[in-house]
Design an enzyme around this catalytic site. Structure first.
Site, PDB file in Angstrom:
ATOM      1  N   HIS A 298       0.808  -1.221   0.000  1.00 36.80           N
ATOM      2  CA  HIS A 298       0.000   0.000   0.000  1.00 36.80           C
ATOM      3  C   HIS A 298       0.837   1.265   0.000  1.00 36.80           C
ATOM      4  O   HIS A 298       0.353   2.322  -0.385  1.00 36.80           O
ATOM      5  CB  HIS A 298      -0.930   0.021   1.214  1.00 36.80           C
ATOM      6  CG  HIS A 298      -2.075  -0.913   1.075  1.00 36.80           C
ATOM      7  ND1 HIS A 298      -1.975  -2.249   1.344  1.00 36.80           N
ATOM      8  CD2 HIS A 298      -3.340  -0.717   0.658  1.00 36.80           C
ATOM      9  CE1 HIS A 298      -3.132  -2.826   1.109  1.00 36.80           C
ATOM     10  NE2 HIS A 298      -3.988  -1.922   0.695  1.00 36.80           N
ATOM     11  N   GLY A 299       2.067   1.175   0.439  1.00 37.34           N
ATOM     12  CA  GLY A 299       2.875   2.376   0.433  1.00 37.34           C
ATOM     13  C   GLY A 299       4.182   2.127   1.143  1.00 37.34           C
ATOM     14  O   GLY A 299       4.279   1.248   2.002  1.00 37.34           O
TER      15      GLY A 299
END
Lengths: 377, 78, 544
Positions: free
Chosen positions: C395-396
């Site tokens: 996600h990041g």
């Protein structure tokens, strides 16, 4: 089953085809859109003049065209017009002192907007012998404050001239009025737009400069057209769809769409001036602001008074105004203070829900301003 | 094989047939599916690859996969 | 280009018009161009990465599946890569100005981007190497050839992802670790922008080569079909992550049009815009007002802002998926369902069957399964934890996402252990109040996980958790109120999701009489129009 499909079933008893059914749903959708449009328009209709509209009434009216809003705000007399219509014009704050009211007390003339006036009142609380002369308008950008200062310069004998600069309103240097840049809840007052030509500050003055002149222009199509054309040319926030009125102003959905469009145009223009990293170096706002500050300080000093500049950083502006203007202020040795050191713009404890600083912060800034004054005197 | 299913899902009455899928058995999610395959590996003495496990859609395919595995292995091991 | 932008509002009818006039082959070519325009709208340089992924995986797929490429295939793929490098990164298009006295003005001094020049050399070198070794690789025995193909694809894709998304993060973490040990380290940082949606398309192309390797589908022979599979604009930047055996045949075969599909497509677009414009953008400022400010924050503020953040992420992301699926349906191509009323889940396992389904199944099939079955000891829970940690990091490039993934991994493990001891009862026998209680309990836990997801730092996680635990600040709420469109929209969305959950049918809304559907659509349109005044934010998942 319902009115709309019964007409088709008269011809043919067989069940409707998918296309017919789809058409019926589309017709129902359109019918309900009309119902919503009319019902919301009725339920949240603007109140009669003189009654303050509620938040929902305001929300659904926010997308009315500028012309439509002006027609509702500006009536035959100043008394019958909305209070907002009278705000911000030069001279709208009457009975301002021209000389110190307390012998030996300090006399401060302040130019700016509500944020800076709140600080001034806090100063008065700390220093009861202080006399205040306040000139400004709601959300006023630096150009308005500077213009007000120039007009007001010879009308008082204040010791200190205070200029409040709002980080948030600085983008308004590219506007001529609050009608467009804040079209959601416009104050119609006007001010010059400045540009720099051969190193000199050049002003373009608006054709309408008072509520009376605005009223006259609204009654005269030719004058109105000239004013509109001036805005279209000089106000970066002018947008045809937002400005022009007409019968579509009566539709709730059109108003909501116009508001969406207006917000989009405004954001695009604002993004040319300021982004998350600060004021953009390719915008003209920086140089114009610096030139105004220089000219302000020069003239105040020529009059033998003390200039002071307060840089107000609203939420989301970190220290951007400080970064933009502090070098100029230092270079010209202009006494100033910046709120980002006293009340960080990221700290939500610093602000009230309406975006103003809390009374406690106002007092903190006021104390600091008084200290700057006493050390410079 | 039926026994493995019954103990793992705790459904003593569970009957297996080729068209049975994970939709039909309560609690048969991907984690349970992996435990099921590992139990079968232990019971039957075979090894699965991840790509074989991923490809399965019903019990019939599982049966033919196991049959395939046995066919490739020496008979004594089963 | 954003789905909720005016550009897309013009782009889509042009694409649909052209699509209706063309036959199958022409449609695919046009869609490929449209997809490159759609993606290049952000920054045309990103297109080079897409082209690189496309060419490498096309080449590897054929190497794995067939052993070799025809001369024509090699020529097309090689020129595609070289031309992409030239057009998208080497030439600096801002040096070319249209208009002016001469018509077209070119600033020759800045026309060639120096870094882009290196990219072009790299691309040409890669093409040369691939062609040189092609004969050699095709003569290897099958097993080794297949492994070379698979490894090349995975290494290239993960390298692209690693450099553009994770490099600075790992370097930064290493610096912190070294500083913790007393070294003053200043390591190299790359000055790069995260290409939009890179996590989505690298995963999608990577699973193509893996599936070819696993024998799940034959390699695609036609380059343009494959290029379209990689770049297909409706789902390119934020999913759903499509499986090659689903999407590729739909692109390779002619499409049929039905009224029902167009109706469904239009509804999905409407629903997606409603979620995004009316709700997600309407609550963004409220979440921001708490999470992006300093100063003391009360427990109620944290709870309210985090609750609204759950709403925001869900609406933002599932809204994007809805619009993607809707747009694709108008083109006659079905995409997978990505969300099924996720906040009605009663357990972590159920949540991941309802939330971002295309990612959770991807992680299951391409990460979790290999981890379990490559491990001789078959440690399921270890594999599960690793999968969820990687899923979080996907996600990041930030530790709070790892923490979020770990939190959900733990929930899954605890739940699985619990279920081993106390198996789930037959769903038909569960009483209604227990269902409601289960949903509420899991939502409360999940609610907290979104605090980890949104938090900007460990300090914030600590402060906010403390505020929640102690109830500091009492009943004082300083959060900015959500926009009116969101306040009207959230109850309606709750109703729609409840309908889907209760009936188990995403199409349940169609069973109501025509007038009620008309009322629903009219209300959705009304709230969307109201939401146009909200400040538009980028889709949250773009940065993933």
């Amino acid at each position: 089953m319902n009115l709309l499909s019964s007409s088709t079933s008269n011809f043919d008893r067989s069940p409707p085809s998918p296309v017919q059914r789809a058409v019926v749903v589309v017709l129902w959708t359109l019918l309900f859109l009309v119902v919503i449009d009319v019902a919301v328009g009725r339920l949240f209709a603007a109140p009669p003049a003189g009654v303050e509209p509620g938040p929902l009434q305001r929300r659904f009216a926010a997308g009315r065209s500028v012309e439509g809003k002006l027609a509702r705000m500006v009536r035959e007399t100043d008394e019958s017009s909305a209070p907002m219509a009278a705000a911000g014009w030069y001279g709208s704050r009457r009975d301002q002192p021209t000389r110190a009211e307390h012998p030996g007390g300090l006399f401060v003339a302040a130019y700016g907007m509500s944020t800076s006036f709140r600080v001034c009142y806090a100063m008065q609380e700390l220093e009861p012998t202080l006399t205040l002369r306040l000139v400004g308008g709601p959300n006023a950008p630096l150009s308005h404050s500077y213009d007000g200062y120039l007009k007001d310069r010879t009308r008082h004998d204040a010791d200190v001239v205070l200029l409040g600069v709002s980080a948030w309103a600085l983008a308004g240097l590219e506007s001529m009025t609050q009608m467009l840049i804040h079209f959601d809840a416009p104050a119609p007052y006007t001010y010059p737009v400045y540009r720099i030509s051969d190193g000199e500050l050049v002003a373009t003055t608006p054709l309408v400069q008072s509520l009376e002149e605005l009223r006259r222009a609204m009654g005269d199509p030719e004058r109105w057209e000239a004013f509109r054309r001036q805005l279209a040319e000089h106000d970066a926030y002018y947008d045809e769809l937002v400005f022009r009125g007409g019968p579509l102003d009566e539709s709730t959905l059109v108003r909501l769409l116009r508001r969406g469009w207006g917000q989009r145009q405004k954001r695009r223009q604002l993004a040319q001036v300021h982004d998350a990293n600060g004021y953009r170096s390719d915008s003209t706002v920086g140089p114009v602001a610096r030139a105004i500050i220089r000219s302000f300080a020069e003239t105040v000093r020529a009059d033998g008074r003390l200039p002071i500049v307060i840089l107000f950083h609203e939420k989301g502006f970190d220290d951007h105004l400080y970064t933009l203007l502090a070098p100029t202020l230092r270079e010209h040795e202009i006494p100033f203070l910046s709120t980002h050191e006293l009340a960080p713009a990221s700290d939500h404890d610093s602000f009230m829900p309406d975006g103003h600083f809390t009374a406690e912060v106002d007092k903190r800034i006021a104390r600091e301003v008084l200290a700057v004054i006493s050390s410079a005197h | 094989m039926t026994d493995v299913f019954r103990t793992l899902f705790r459904q003593p009455a569970l009957e297996l047939h080729d068209d049975l899928t994970s939709e039909d058995v309560a609690g048969w999610d991907s984690l349970k599916h992996v435990s099921l395959m590992i139990h079968l590996e232990q019971e039957l003495g075979i090894k699965f690859h991840s790509h074989e496990v991923v490809r399965l859609t019903n019990v019939g395919e599982l049966r033919s996969l196991i049959r395939e595995k046995f066919a490739r292995q020496p008979a004594g091991q089963a | 280009m954003l789905f909720n932008s005016l550009h897309f509002l013009l782009f889509l009818p042009v694409v649909l018009g052209a699509y209706a006039m063309l036959r199958h082959r022409g449609q695919n070519r046009m869609l490929l161009i449209a997809s490159y325009v759609f993606y290049g709208w952000w920054d045309e340089r990103f297109l080079f990465l897409i082209a690189l992924s496309t060419v490498v995986d096309y080449w590897c797929g054929l190497t794995i599946g067939r052993g070799r490429l025809t001369g024509r295939q090699r020529l097309v793929a090689s020129s595609w890569l070289a031309l992409s490098a030239l057009c998208f990164v080497t030439i600096n298009w801002s040096a070319v100005r249209l208009g002016g006295p001469e018509g077209i003005g070119v600033d020759w001094s800045t026309l060639i981007d120096p870094l882009g020049g290196w990219a072009l050399c790299g691309a040409l070198g890669l093409v040369a190497i691939a062609n040189l070794f092609h004969g050699l690789v095709s003569r290897l025995d099958e097993d080794r050839r297949r492994k070379i193909g698979l490894c090349t694809s995975i290494v290239v894709n993960l390298t692209v992802l690693g450099v553009f998304k994770y490099f600075n993060f790992f370097v930064g973490s290493a610096e912190d670790a070294l500083q913790g040990l007393g070294f003053d380290a200043q390591l190299l940082r790359l000055d790069i922008v995260l290409p939009v949606g890179i996590s989505f398309y690298t995963f999608q192309t990577m699973c193509y080569t893996i599936d070819v390797y696993r024998g799940k589908l034959p390699p695609t022979a036609r380059f343009l079909d494959f290029a379209l599979y990689v770049a297909y604009f409706p789902q390119l930047v934020a999913g759903p992550i499509e499986r090659p055996n689903e999407l590729l045949p739909r692109l390779q075969n002619p499409r049929h049009f039905e009224l029902a599909q167009i109706q469904r497509g239009l509804y999905l677009i409407l629903l997606g815009l409603f979620k995004k414009v009316a709700i997600a953008d309407g609550v963004a400022a409220s979440v921001y007002s708490i999470y992006n400010s300093t100063g003391t924050v009360g427990g109620l503020d944290v709870a309210a802002a985090t609750l609204l953040f759950c709403v925001q992420v869900y609406c933002d992301f599932s809204g994007y998926s809805d619009i993607a699926r809707g747009v694709s349906k108008l083109l006659g191509i079905d995409l997978v369902t990505n969300f099924r009323a996720p906040f009605f889940s009663r357990s972590p396992a159920e949540f991941w069957q309802r939330w971002h389904i295309s990612l959770s199944t991807w992680l299951r099939d391409y990460l979790f399964m290999p981890l379990v079955f490559l491990d001789p000891r078959r440690r399921i829970y270890l594999a599960l934890m690793i999968t969820m940690l990687v899923g979080g990091l996907w996600h990041g490039a930030s530790w709070n996402f790892v923490l979020w993934g770990g939190f959900h991994g733990l929930l899954l493990v605890v739940h699985a252990v619990y279920r081993d001891r106390w198996p789930a009862p037959d769903p038909r026998a569960v009483r209604r109040w227990r269902v409601v209680a289960g949903i509420a309990l899991f939502f409360a836990i999940n609610w907290y996980s979104f605090l980890l997801f949104r938090a900007g730092s460990f300090a914030q996680i600590f402060d906010f958790t403390t505020a929640l635990a102690t109830g500091a600040g009492g009943m004082h709420l300083s959060m900015k109120l959500p926009a009116l469109s969101a306040m009207l929209g959230i109850p309606l969305l709750l109703g729609l999701d409840l309908l889907e959950y209760a009936t188990g049918d995403a199409l349940a809304y169609r069973r109501v009489p025509a007038w009620a559907r008309g009322a629903l659509y009219a209300f959705l349109i009304f709230v969307i129009i109201m939401g146009t005044g909200n400040e538009p934010t980028e889709f949250i998942y773009f940065q993933f």
